[in-house]
Each structure stands twice: as C-alpha cells, then as structure tokens.
Write an enzyme that holds these catalytic residues in place. Sequence first.
Site, mmCIF file in Angstrom:
data_model
loop_
_atom_site.group_PDB
_atom_site.id
_atom_site.type_symbol
_atom_site.label_atom_id
_atom_site.label_comp_id
_atom_site.label_asym_id
_atom_site.label_seq_id
_atom_site.Cartn_x
_atom_site.Cartn_y
_atom_site.Cartn_z
ATOM 1 N N HIS A 153 0.875 -1.379 -0.066
ATOM 2 C CA HIS A 153 0.537 -0.359 -0.201
ATOM 3 C C HIS A 153 0.910 1.282 0.030
ATOM 4 C CE1 HIS A 153 -2.594 3.309 1.810
ATOM 5 N NE2 HIS A 153 -3.560 2.879 0.824
ATOM 6 N N GLU A 200 -3.288 2.987 -7.491
ATOM 7 C CA GLU A 200 -4.013 4.038 -6.330
ATOM 8 C C GLU A 200 -2.757 4.600 -6.491
ATOM 9 O OE1 GLU A 200 -6.214 2.411 -3.031
ATOM 10 O OE2 GLU A 200 -4.354 1.824 -2.732
ATOM 11 N N GLY A 212 -6.693 9.692 0.240
ATOM 12 C CA GLY A 212 -6.232 10.320 1.556
ATOM 13 C C GLY A 212 -7.073 11.505 1.536
ATOM 14 N N SER A 245 -9.173 7.825 -3.361
ATOM 15 C CA SER A 245 -10.738 9.659 -3.610
ATOM 16 C C SER A 245 -12.019 8.911 -4.388
ATOM 17 C CB SER A 245 -10.282 10.854 -3.278
ATOM 18 O OG SER A 245 -9.488 11.049 -2.590
HETATM 19 P P1 PGA Z 1 -8.638 6.817 0.564
HETATM 20 O O1 PGA Z 1 -8.484 5.462 0.416
HETATM 21 O O2 PGA Z 1 -9.666 6.259 -1.108
HETATM 22 O O3 PGA Z 1 -9.577 7.601 1.496
HETATM 23 O O4 PGA Z 1 -8.621 7.655 -0.276
HETATM 24 C C1 PGA Z 1 -7.524 4.977 -1.358
HETATM 25 C C2 PGA Z 1 -6.551 3.918 -0.662
HETATM 26 O O5 PGA Z 1 -5.416 4.240 0.972
HETATM 27 O O6 PGA Z 1 -6.328 2.761 -0.535
#
Ligand code: PGA
Length: 262
Positions: free
Chosen positions: A97, A169, A175, A215
């Site tokens: 991640h 991602e 975030g 997001s």
């Molecule tokens: P988020 O997180 O949807 O809150 O941006 C995604 C992730 O870290 O997998």
Amino acid sequence: MKKIYFGTNLKMYKTIRMTLEYLHYLEELTRDIGREGMELFVIPSYTSLERAVENTDRRLVRLGAQNMNWEDEGQFTGDISPVMLKELGLDLVMIGHSERRHVFRETDAEENQKVKAALRHGFTALLCIGETAKDKAYGVSAEVLRTQIKIGFSGVGREEIHRLRVAYEPVWSIGVHGIPATAEYAEKMHREIKKVLGELFGRDGLEIPVLYGGSVNLGNACQLIVQESIDGLYVGRAAWEASAFDRLIRESMEAYGNQTTE
Ligand code: PGA
C-alpha cells in the site's frame, strides 16, 4: 457476467468493536447482492482479524490483512508472519500500500518477497501500485507502474495468477488531501497495467483483476467502474460507513450493468 470487485482497507482507524459492527452491517446490507457478479473484501487492522474471521460469512465478505512479513518466523520485532495469518484463515493479504511504501519506506524488492510468500501460503496477493505526483509531473507514470509490477510479480508463475489482484492507487489521489484521478486518466493507466500483465503472463494476465483506488466516492465511482480496463474499486474513507459503501456498490453495479439482486 463479468465479476466486479469492491474492497476497502480500514487502515489504522477502527477498533475491534467498531470493525465487528461495521462487518455485521455490511454483510446484512449487501446480503441480497449476488456474489457471482461481485466480490467484496474488507481489510481490517491486525487486532480485529481473529474476531472478524469468527464473525463474518466469508462467502459474502472476504477478509484480508494490511501487510505481512515474507519470512515464516524470525527476528522481525513488530511484524506478523504469513504462518500467523494463515492460522487465522484469512483470504488475502494486501502488499505495498502507498502508506507502506512511502511512510515505512518499503521497496519493490520487499513487496516482491511478500507477494511470493503470500502465494506460497495460499493467500490471494493484492499488490498496490501507484505513481507519485512528481512521477506524474515528469511524465514517467507508466514507467513507474511498469517497474512496480515487473519487480512486484517477479518470479510468479502463470499457474498462480488466479490468486493475484492489483490495486492501482496514484499516490497523489489517496487520503484526505488526495485529488481523485479522472476516469480517463485512470483508464489510461489501467491499460498500461494490463499491457504489462499481458507481457508478463500472456493472455491470462489480462484476467488479473485491476482495481482503481484513491479518493473513490459516490460522485465518481460510476464513471470509474464503467471504464473498460477497470475491474473494481478499492475504497478508503467513502467505504467506512457500511451504508455508504453499500450504496456505492449498488450504484456502481447498476452503472456497470450487473444485477444487484439474484
Ligand atoms: P481513500 O483511500 O479512498 O480514502 O483516498 C484509498 C486507499 O488508501 O486505499
């Protein structure tokens, strides 16, 4: 009917009690959605895993761990081994991640060791990849993703690809301060990812589900899921209320054209 994938990583937010409550509601709310058309998985914190496994119908919600060491045992204070996760009977392990790579400085070579360890122990390995804002500004996003995939999956045999998942991602999209990728940009990168998977594993490589994350919310989920090369959504904040996640899943499945009831 092509299966679509929905997952959430609970990061370092929910306690055991909160996780169990969340899983209970999510299971109840999504019970009527036929699992032949979708797979749903949740990745709680380590401390919640044992109780989560005991209390969840895994035909409805698959469960995974947020990270794992590659050795079965050893002098790795603070880490959890694949043997320990196996003992819990988990389905999948998330590897690499963005927060592991950037906060904890994990390298592609380490992610590769973890992927191989996960497969050796019979887990599904969910490899997360994504370029930084700088990579994007320099125009090297595709090259970065290619490197992360080629190193991350190095030494993985074709016979194991049914247990691989990729989450794309982009680091700049994740975030509270993240800016979601547009559907067009995400699709372009997913195509690059599929191209590399095809080079590595042949036509079968195209079967590896590639999920978009960063997001994702109710406002963009439908545009993302209808893109040809996006096989699922990996959702953070917008999924942490069971009712909100259920709604996001239903709206996405409807947009995609999959029936939500059996
Ligand atoms: P988020 O997180 O949807 O809150 O941006 C995604 C992730 O870290 O997998």
